[in-house]
Design an enzyme around this catalytic site. Sequence first.
Site, short mmCIF file in Angstrom:
data_model
loop_
_atom_site.label_atom_id
_atom_site.label_comp_id
_atom_site.label_asym_id
_atom_site.label_seq_id
_atom_site.Cartn_x
_atom_site.Cartn_y
_atom_site.Cartn_z
N SER A 51 35.45 40.27 35.90
CA SER A 51 36.03 39.07 36.51
C SER A 51 36.40 39.32 37.96
CB SER A 51 37.23 38.57 35.71
OG SER A 51 38.23 39.57 35.61
N GLU A 52 36.86 40.53 38.28
CA GLU A 52 37.09 40.91 39.68
C GLU A 52 36.75 42.37 39.93
OE1 GLU A 52 39.68 37.24 39.44
OE2 GLU A 52 39.78 39.10 38.28
N THR A 53 36.31 42.62 41.16
CA THR A 53 36.03 43.95 41.68
C THR A 53 36.72 44.03 43.04
OG1 THR A 53 33.91 44.11 40.55
CG2 THR A 53 34.20 45.50 42.48
N PHE A 71 36.75 40.41 44.90
CA PHE A 71 35.55 39.63 44.65
C PHE A 71 35.40 39.31 43.17
CE2 PHE A 71 34.79 41.69 48.63
CZ PHE A 71 33.96 40.85 49.36
N HIS A 82 45.62 40.24 38.43
CA HIS A 82 45.34 41.52 37.76
C HIS A 82 44.63 42.51 38.69
CE1 HIS A 82 41.00 40.99 36.59
NE2 HIS A 82 41.08 42.27 36.28
#
Length: 294
Positions: A51-53, A71, A82
């Site tokens: 979901s995010e990096t 991102f 998070h």
Amino acid sequence: MPRILPFKQVDVFTGELFKGNPVAVTNCMDIDESEVTTEQLQAIASWTNLSETTFLFKPTDAGCDYKLRIFTPGSELPFAGHPTVGSCKAFLEFTGVKKEKIIQQCGLGHIELTVTDDQKISFKAGPNSIEEISDSVIKSYESTMNINSIERPKLLRVGPNWAVLLVKDSEEVLRIEPDLVAMTALNRENVHTGVIVGGLKTGCTAGDAYEIRAFAPNEGVSEDPVCGSGTLAFLRYLQEINQFKESKTFHITQGARVGRNGNLYCKIDILPDGKVDYYVGGYAIAILNGTITL
């Protein structure tokens, strides 16, 4: 020339392995941010398919410990919850820094984090606002989830822009089977990141324990297992509809429908001058440790 950089995958808002929300964190603090392109960072985020990096860079603002870029698989965000907690955990492990207060620079501004002795990490809300949603859009969102809100839904701008809906209890939250195609169209048409829906924990009468779910299909995230910015939006919404006069703590759980057990420890802090601060926190575990080629 390719660079080999330190990398961690951190499980966030859990003290139990593989039960939180993972974020991939690359330590770019030994290179200049100008040496990489947004396209390169987005390609990595699309590849990790989380979901995010995130990417840690040297701060460019005085007083900050690091600069964070965040991102999704499809776009860059000014802030997300998070990833903020997980990236702070990674920063502490990458650098060996031991501090109670950490200041993160990101697209939303400066985010203050607190690290307790037992390593719980909490962030204080940055700039945020609340807006009305039109009746027609509310009806469309309720239709996509086959629910009836018990309070008027609102739009919360907390970095991401979340439409927040409240239903009668956690059982109704957990039974939702959203029409993600219709929700994607609504998100895109209204420039909303996604939808947060919450309900009081079944059997809870104190009003301080809730189950929430986060849907962001237009961002490539059908259901975010444990969402920090969504939790912040939900807290801000609770304050809007209840107008609490005294500080209040909350325990918010997420992820049951997708096999997770996210636990968030939150506070609405009512200050003597009437100002309201919001805090969202939890534990994080670095599970994968290695390097990545950039």
